[in-house]
Scaffold this active site. Structure first.
Site, PDB file in Angstrom:
ATOM      1  N   LYS A 183       0.887  -1.168   0.000  1.00 30.21           N
ATOM      2  CA  LYS A 183       0.000   0.000   0.000  1.00 30.21           C
ATOM      3  C   LYS A 183       0.922   1.214   0.000  1.00 30.21           C
ATOM      4  O   LYS A 183       1.352   1.684   1.040  1.00 30.21           O
ATOM      5  CB  LYS A 183      -0.878  -0.017   1.254  1.00 30.21           C
ATOM      6  N   CYS A 291      13.910  10.790   6.006  1.00 30.89           N
ATOM      7  CA  CYS A 291      13.821  10.407   7.423  1.00 30.89           C
ATOM      8  C   CYS A 291      15.185  10.482   8.079  1.00 30.89           C
ATOM      9  O   CYS A 291      15.288  10.523   9.299  1.00 30.89           O
ATOM     10  CB  CYS A 291      13.279   8.999   7.539  1.00 30.89           C
TER      11      CYS A 291
HETATM   12  P1  NAD Z   1       2.435   9.340   6.709  1.00 25.88           P
HETATM   13  O1  NAD Z   1       2.517   8.758   8.079  1.00 25.88           O
HETATM   14  O2  NAD Z   1       1.521  10.477   6.490  1.00 25.88           O
HETATM   15  O3  NAD Z   1       1.986   8.197   5.658  1.00 25.88           O
HETATM   16  C1  NAD Z   1       2.632   6.951   5.600  1.00 25.88           C
HETATM   17  C2  NAD Z   1       1.640   5.912   5.089  1.00 25.88           C
HETATM   18  O4  NAD Z   1       0.554   5.824   6.007  1.00 25.88           O
HETATM   19  C3  NAD Z   1       1.033   6.252   3.733  1.00 25.88           C
HETATM   20  O5  NAD Z   1       0.932   5.064   2.982  1.00 25.88           O
HETATM   21  C4  NAD Z   1      -0.333   6.808   4.075  1.00 25.88           C
HETATM   22  O6  NAD Z   1      -1.296   6.531   3.099  1.00 25.88           O
HETATM   23  C5  NAD Z   1      -0.695   6.105   5.370  1.00 25.88           C
HETATM   24  N1  NAD Z   1      -1.478   6.941   6.280  1.00 25.88           N
HETATM   25  C6  NAD Z   1      -1.424   8.292   6.419  1.00 25.88           C
HETATM   26  N2  NAD Z   1      -2.272   8.702   7.383  1.00 25.88           N
HETATM   27  C7  NAD Z   1      -2.859   7.593   7.870  1.00 25.88           C
HETATM   28  C8  NAD Z   1      -3.816   7.357   8.898  1.00 25.88           C
HETATM   29  N3  NAD Z   1      -4.322   8.352   9.601  1.00 25.88           N
HETATM   30  N4  NAD Z   1      -4.192   6.090   9.144  1.00 25.88           N
HETATM   31  C9  NAD Z   1      -3.683   5.058   8.430  1.00 25.88           C
HETATM   32  N5  NAD Z   1      -2.762   5.228   7.449  1.00 25.88           N
HETATM   33  C10 NAD Z   1      -2.354   6.476   7.173  1.00 25.88           C
HETATM   34  O7  NAD Z   1       3.926   9.699   6.272  1.00 25.88           O
HETATM   35  P2  NAD Z   1       4.399  10.451   4.955  1.00 25.88           P
HETATM   36  O8  NAD Z   1       4.031  11.888   5.077  1.00 25.88           O
HETATM   37  O9  NAD Z   1       4.015   9.711   3.745  1.00 25.88           O
HETATM   38  O10 NAD Z   1       5.989  10.287   5.094  1.00 25.88           O
HETATM   39  C11 NAD Z   1       6.784  11.136   5.858  1.00 25.88           C
HETATM   40  C12 NAD Z   1       7.004  10.601   7.250  1.00 25.88           C
HETATM   41  O11 NAD Z   1       7.606   9.308   7.188  1.00 25.88           O
HETATM   42  C13 NAD Z   1       7.960  11.445   8.073  1.00 25.88           C
HETATM   43  O12 NAD Z   1       7.474  11.512   9.390  1.00 25.88           O
HETATM   44  C14 NAD Z   1       9.257  10.666   8.012  1.00 25.88           C
HETATM   45  O13 NAD Z   1      10.155  10.889   9.085  1.00 25.88           O
HETATM   46  C15 NAD Z   1       8.763   9.277   8.032  1.00 25.88           C
HETATM   47  N6  NAD Z   1       9.733   8.345   7.509  1.00 25.88           N
HETATM   48  C16 NAD Z   1      10.418   7.575   8.394  1.00 25.88           C
HETATM   49  C17 NAD Z   1      11.375   6.701   7.941  1.00 25.88           C
HETATM   50  C18 NAD Z   1      12.137   5.846   8.897  1.00 25.88           C
HETATM   51  O14 NAD Z   1      12.928   5.081   8.437  1.00 25.88           O
HETATM   52  N7  NAD Z   1      11.935   5.934  10.197  1.00 25.88           N
HETATM   53  C19 NAD Z   1      11.640   6.601   6.572  1.00 25.88           C
HETATM   54  C20 NAD Z   1      10.918   7.405   5.682  1.00 25.88           C
HETATM   55  C21 NAD Z   1       9.963   8.271   6.171  1.00 25.88           C
END
Ligand code: NAD
Length: 505
Positions: A183, A291
């Site tokens: 997803k 990240c």
């Molecule tokens: P996000 O949390 O908004 O979304 C991630 C995934 O979750 C997406 O597929 C999205 O569709 C889904 N999602 C979003 N809101 C949701 C909800 N309320 N309920 C269920 N699913 C939901 O993150 P993003 O904006 O796509 O990515 C950026 C974030 O990811 C930053 O916080 C970054 O630090 C983090 N990140 C962390 C790492 C790591 O290795 N720790 C790596 C890459 C990104």
């Protein structure tokens, strides 16, 4: 849900699910996909309902039965082919990433290369799936352990690495004999569809890699689906917490990587030019939407003025623009919401008592793209939003600290603990830092210490919920179940009844 629209025929590219080897159009809701460099909508992505998720899980479970029986040598050959078919068309994948994410083409190629590292690791899947054997644990008794796939696993990924993070997850899950449901982020979903085509080309059977697009509705359906036995997640901390809690409550195995606020310590003995180069590269690359981006420089002692001046000087030389233009150093942010949020942190910094040394709002780029220039904030302190919160944009905050101990205490007090770096010429300081610091990935004069593919990736504290890290050896552990077999071939004449608890004596 304000961005959600009902499916209508438009001129936008329609981005379908890929389920059981077939492209499946939207069954109802869709979401817009933009080119962040122009602000124009370029695509419309299907948003799955719970029914689509359930049907995909059923198809995946059916396909997994035969995939599990496929010999390891054959699976390895498929991994080699997969590596080739992606590497041969890396430019094409990078262009898709740039068009929907906004990062520069060179940066997108780097993302593809880091994703391929895990495919390369998986070419030796037989080695990682090998079990263990202990002969003669008791008289005539042997014990061995095998690793078996879990079944159907789901992989939920963020927008900022639309190819690399999927390649971290689904490649290992599939190499280990599982069927995967990916997803991807609904912000930049096309890279996942492209990858599904390459997996099929390499010989991965239909139903083993399925792409289901969607938002919270699809994610919650995944978390509740009884056929899906494990969930890998990368994204923001609040969502990671939600995923971890709900998936675990439903009895699933789960690893959920969250947000970050990565610090870089600059010791007084560091080479200040090299530290400034590293800070600029790591804070502003991919517009800070990594990240592992550096978002705080904790500068020790009197070197702070020189460090701030050198970073500011370098920012003047960066070109902000469309990531597809080879002259661009830094592209746009992903959405108008992200732009508003980052602009808010920059606008609020001085009111919180910090000094805005370089104001990214002064950079303008023609067209309707979601652009802000690089910003540099000095005299940030804990308690300010610009310090405490994950900004996920091109903003570097400088915290001035008196000594090494204060730098370590600052970092160890953070709720995030993904990556950290120390810049020093002193081996003793570096070694002590490695020992003291409570962070999952540490760089010594390396600003973005993403481990090479033979190690695994993961932070501590609110940057990772669960206990196994991603890709590499720990991923094979996450995507397999261990089964221990105790064997005895006694002579029938030795058979007797014994109601005592079996011991090995
Ligand atoms: P996000 O949390 O908004 O979304 C991630 C995934 O979750 C997406 O597929 C999205 O569709 C889904 N999602 C979003 N809101 C949701 C909800 N309320 N309920 C269920 N699913 C939901 O993150 P993003 O904006 O796509 O990515 C950026 C974030 O990811 C930053 O916080 C970054 O630090 C983090 N990140 C962390 C790492 C790591 O290795 N720790 C790596 C890459 C990104």
């Amino acid at each position: 849900m304000s961005t959600t629209t009902t499916s209508t025929a438009t001129s936008y590219a329609q981005i379908p699910h890929v389920i059981g080897g077939r492209k499946v159009a939207a069954d109802g809701r869709t979401g817009p996909v933009y080119n962040p460099a122009t602000g124009e909508q370029t695509g419309e992505v299907a948003l799955a309902s719970a029914a689509v998720v359930a049907e995909t899980a059923r198809i995946a479970a059916e396909a997994q039965v035969a995939w599990r029986e496929t010999g390891l040598v054959k699976r390895q050959a498929i991994m080699f082919k997969l590596r080739e078919v992606i590497a041969n068309r890396a430019d094409e994948l990078a262009a898709i990433i740039t068009a929907e994410h906004g990062k520069t083409h060179a940066d997108a190629l780097g993302e593809v290369a880091r994703g391929l590292e895990n495919v390369e690791f998986c070419t030796s899947l037989m080695h990682h799936l090998k079990g263990e054997y202990a002969e003669q644990v008791a008289s005539g008794v042997d014990v061995h352990q095998v690793r078996q796939p879990i079944g159907v696993v789901a992989c939920i990924t963020p927008f900022n690495f639309p190819a690399m993070v999927p390649l971290w997850m689904v490649t290992t899950a599939i190499a280990a004999g599982n069927a995967a449901i990916l997803k991807p982020s609904e912000r930049d979903p096309s890279a996942a569809v492209w990858l599904a085509e390459r997996f099929a080309e390499a010989g991965v059977p239909d139903g083993i890699l399925n792409i289901v697009h969607g938002d919270r509705e699809a994610v919650d359906a995944i978390l509740d689906d009884p056929t899906i036995r494990a969930v890998s997640f990368v994204g923001s901390t609040p969502v990671a917490q939600h995923i971890y809690t709900r998936a675990a409550a439903n009895g699933k195995r789960v690893q959920a990587l969250g947000g970050a606020k990565n610090h870089m310590v600059v010791m007084p003995d560091a080479d200040v030019d090299a530290a400034a180069d590293a800070a600029v590269s790591a804070a502003y690359g991919s517009a800070g939407e990594r990240c592992m981006a550096i978002s705080v420089a904790a500068v020790v002692g009197e070197v702070a003025d020189e460090f701030v001046a050198k970073v500011a000087e370098r920012l003047g030389g960066l070109t902000v623009g469309d990531g597809a233009d080879p002259a661009t150093d830094m592209g746009p942010l992903i959405t108008p919401d992200a732009l508003d949020r980052v602009t808010g942190f920059v606008a609020g910094a001085e009111g919180e008592g910090a000094t805005l040394v370089v104001d990214g709002r002064e950079v303008t780029v023609d067209g309707g793209g979601f652009f802000i220039g690089p910003s540099l904030v000095d005299h940030a302190t804990p308690g300010m939003r610009v310090y405490d919160e994950e900004i996920f944009g091109p903003v570097l905050s400088v915290v001035r600290v008196a000594d090494y101990d204060e730098a370590v205490a600052l970092i160890n007090a953070s709720r995030y603990a993904n990556g950290v770096a120390v810049f020093t010429r002193d081996g003793g300081t570096a070694r002590q830092f490695e020992f003291d610091i409570e962070v999952g990935m540490v760089g010594v004069n390396v600003p973005i210490p993403v481990p090479v593919g033979a190690f695994s990736f993961g932070g501590w504290k609110d940057s990772l919920f669960g206990d196994t890290h991603m890709y590499g050896p720990e991923a094979f552990q996450f995507y397999t179940r261990r089964k221990v077999v105790t064997t005895r071939w006694p002579d029938p004449s030795e058979s007797q009844i014994s109601l005592g608890f079996p011991t090995h004596h």
